[in-house]
Design a protein around this motif. Structure first.
Motif, short mmCIF file in Angstrom:
data_model
loop_
_atom_site.label_atom_id
_atom_site.label_comp_id
_atom_site.label_asym_id
_atom_site.label_seq_id
_atom_site.Cartn_x
_atom_site.Cartn_y
_atom_site.Cartn_z
N GLY A 165 -8.52 -10.37 23.71
CA GLY A 165 -7.46 -10.96 22.51
C GLY A 165 -8.41 -10.92 21.04
N HIS A 166 -9.57 -11.22 21.16
CA HIS A 166 -10.27 -11.41 19.98
C HIS A 166 -10.35 -9.99 19.48
CE1 HIS A 166 -12.53 -15.39 20.84
NE2 HIS A 166 -11.45 -15.61 20.59
N ASN A 167 -11.02 -8.84 20.47
CA ASN A 167 -10.76 -7.58 20.10
C ASN A 167 -9.60 -6.89 19.57
OD1 ASN A 167 -13.67 -7.67 20.66
ND2 ASN A 167 -13.19 -6.92 22.63
N ARG A 168 -8.47 -7.43 20.15
CA ARG A 168 -7.07 -6.83 19.96
C ARG A 168 -6.75 -7.28 18.53
NH1 ARG A 168 -4.43 -2.56 20.61
NH2 ARG A 168 -1.89 -2.68 20.58
N ILE A 169 -6.78 -8.43 18.29
CA ILE A 169 -6.39 -8.84 16.83
C ILE A 169 -7.00 -8.16 15.70
CG2 ILE A 169 -5.45 -11.10 17.64
CD1 ILE A 169 -7.92 -12.55 16.37
N LYS A 170 -8.06 -7.39 15.74
CA LYS A 170 -8.58 -6.68 14.75
C LYS A 170 -7.79 -5.56 14.31
CE LYS A 170 -13.41 -7.68 16.39
NZ LYS A 170 -14.56 -6.93 17.04
N LYS A 171 -6.88 -5.36 15.05
CA LYS A 171 -5.66 -4.34 14.80
C LYS A 171 -4.79 -4.89 13.88
CE LYS A 171 -3.11 -0.57 17.08
NZ LYS A 171 -3.92 0.66 16.37
N PHE A 172 -4.58 -6.39 13.90
CA PHE A 172 -3.51 -6.61 13.10
C PHE A 172 -3.91 -7.64 11.71
CE2 PHE A 172 -2.23 -6.30 17.40
CZ PHE A 172 -1.45 -5.44 17.60
N ASN A 173 -4.15 -6.85 10.67
CA ASN A 173 -4.62 -7.17 9.41
C ASN A 173 -3.92 -6.99 8.15
OD1 ASN A 173 -6.73 -6.67 7.02
ND2 ASN A 173 -7.77 -8.04 8.19
N TRP A 174 -3.38 -8.11 7.48
CA TRP A 174 -2.54 -7.74 6.39
C TRP A 174 -3.06 -6.88 5.34
CZ3 TRP A 174 2.17 -8.38 7.17
CH2 TRP A 174 2.59 -9.24 7.73
N SER A 175 -4.48 -6.83 5.03
CA SER A 175 -5.23 -6.01 4.11
C SER A 175 -4.99 -4.46 4.51
CB SER A 175 -6.55 -6.51 4.00
OG SER A 175 -6.71 -7.50 3.36
N THR A 176 -5.25 -4.14 5.88
CA THR A 176 -5.00 -2.98 6.50
C THR A 176 -3.45 -2.42 6.40
OG1 THR A 176 -6.76 -3.36 8.10
CG2 THR A 176 -5.20 -1.54 8.40
N SER A 177 -2.66 -3.43 6.60
CA SER A 177 -1.28 -3.00 6.69
C SER A 177 -0.80 -2.91 5.15
CB SER A 177 -0.37 -4.23 7.13
OG SER A 177 -0.75 -4.71 8.51
N ALA A 178 -1.46 -3.60 4.18
CA ALA A 178 -1.07 -3.53 2.87
C ALA A 178 -1.55 -1.97 2.22
CB ALA A 178 -1.54 -4.30 1.89
N ASN A 179 -2.72 -1.71 2.67
CA ASN A 179 -3.09 -0.36 2.45
C ASN A 179 -2.30 0.83 2.90
OD1 ASN A 179 -5.38 -1.49 0.97
ND2 ASN A 179 -6.75 -1.71 2.67
N LYS A 180 -1.85 0.61 4.12
CA LYS A 180 -1.01 1.79 4.83
C LYS A 180 -0.03 1.91 4.05
CE LYS A 180 -3.12 1.50 9.45
NZ LYS A 180 -2.68 1.27 10.90
N VAL A 181 0.65 0.72 3.74
CA VAL A 181 1.97 0.78 3.00
C VAL A 181 1.71 1.45 1.66
CG1 VAL A 181 4.05 -0.28 1.84
CG2 VAL A 181 3.02 -1.24 4.03
N TRP A 182 0.69 1.32 0.93
CA TRP A 182 0.46 1.70 -0.35
C TRP A 182 0.25 3.14 -0.29
CZ3 TRP A 182 1.46 1.39 -5.03
CH2 TRP A 182 0.87 1.95 -5.96
N LYS A 183 -0.54 3.41 0.71
CA LYS A 183 -0.68 5.02 1.00
C LYS A 183 0.50 5.70 1.22
CE LYS A 183 -3.52 8.17 3.83
NZ LYS A 183 -4.28 7.95 5.13
N ILE A 184 1.38 5.33 2.03
CA ILE A 184 2.83 5.80 2.29
C ILE A 184 3.57 6.06 0.94
CG2 ILE A 184 5.02 5.34 3.58
CD1 ILE A 184 3.28 3.95 5.68
N ILE A 185 3.52 4.62 0.18
CA ILE A 185 4.24 4.69 -1.26
C ILE A 185 3.91 5.91 -1.89
CG2 ILE A 185 4.80 3.54 -3.27
CD1 ILE A 185 4.73 0.96 -1.46
N LYS A 186 2.31 5.91 -2.23
CA LYS A 186 1.77 7.27 -3.04
C LYS A 186 2.01 8.53 -2.29
CE LYS A 186 -2.40 6.52 -3.88
NZ LYS A 186 -4.02 6.14 -3.93
N SER A 187 2.21 8.79 -1.35
CA SER A 187 2.39 10.02 -0.83
C SER A 187 3.69 10.51 -0.82
CB SER A 187 2.19 10.23 0.76
OG SER A 187 3.18 9.57 1.68
N ASN A 188 4.57 9.46 -1.35
CA ASN A 188 5.99 10.11 -1.59
C ASN A 188 6.42 9.89 -2.78
OD1 ASN A 188 7.67 10.38 1.23
ND2 ASN A 188 5.99 8.62 1.32
N ILE A 189 5.55 9.37 -4.11
CA ILE A 189 5.81 9.33 -5.23
C ILE A 189 6.08 10.79 -5.99
CG2 ILE A 189 4.95 8.80 -7.55
CD1 ILE A 189 4.03 6.32 -6.31
#
Length: 220
Positions: free
Chosen positions: A196-220
């Motif tokens: 579980g400790h290793n698994r939750i490294k995948k669920f990080n709000w900073s990572t999520s925010a960066n992914k969303v921002w990358k998606i937004i930039k790629s569609n501008i």
């Protein structure tokens, strides 16, 4: 997969960005665990469910499984956190007919501070829904070093991966056996906690925010 199937959209046009897990969730100290058990279960260990008491949350099978677990000399109690305004008649009838209903404790809705303490003190999280949109309590439990028992349906195997006991939410015997295994098998508990400790490294709000921002930039 649901979006692709429902709306017939090419999967290459779909991006998946996971929820993060809040830093608010932390490992409970032994003093906290003991205090929580004294307050809610008269000092006994307990399994925990978190969520609204909706039909899709599978409360009926949760109660039936816990009853069978107790009949097999299970020592823990069951705490249920969540609003009960959606609980159905069948579930109420099952609860009223339980031999061990006094070991089921409904806490209703509670504040976040107390929730973190209770979650961190649980033997395991029982999250055996039929359907979920994500299943945030799964990763919150992992953040608190609490093993998880969850369903093989819907999104839950994707979120839990190999870091939880995955069961059939319609199989009472399987759910009951997983509770017994968690209670009696200390090495398994420690293995699930570490995974579980290793698994939750995948669920990080900073990572999520960066992914969303990358998606937004790629569609501008």
């Amino acid at each position: 997969n649901d979006i692709q199937k429902k709306y017939r959209i090419n999967k290459d046009k779909i991006d998946v960005v996971y929820n993060g897990v809040s830093e608010y969730f932390q490992i409970a100290s032994n003093d906290t665990k003991n205090a929580i058990k004294r307050q809610y279960t008269n000092g006994d260990d307990f399994f925990l469910f978190i969520g609204s008491l909706h039909k899709r949350k599978n409360i009926k099978n949760l109660l039936l499984s816990f009853e069978q677990y107790k009949k097999n000399n299970g020592n823990s109690k069951l705490l249920i956190i969540g609003e009960n305004k959606w609980i159905d008649k069948d579930t109420k009838k099952i609860y009223q007919s339980m031999k061990f209903k006094n070991d089921v404790i409904f806490l209703g809705r509670i504040n976040n501070t107390e929730l973190v303490k209770i979650l961190g003190s649980a033997t395991a999280l029982l999250f055996i829904s039929i359907f979920e949109g994500f299943g945030i309590p799964i990763i919150e439990a992992m953040k608190c070093s609490v093993p998880v028992i969850t369903s093989k349906t819907s999104c839950m195997p994707e979120i839990a991966h190999d870091s939880a006991i995955i069961i059939d939410p319609h199989n009472i015997e399987e759910i009951k056996n997983s509770m017994i295994e968690i209670e009696k098998n200390a090495p398994l508990r420690m293995e699930l906690i570490q995974k579980g400790h290793n698994r939750i490294k995948k669920f990080n709000w900073s990572t999520s925010a960066n992914k969303v921002w990358k998606i937004i930039k790629s569609n501008i």
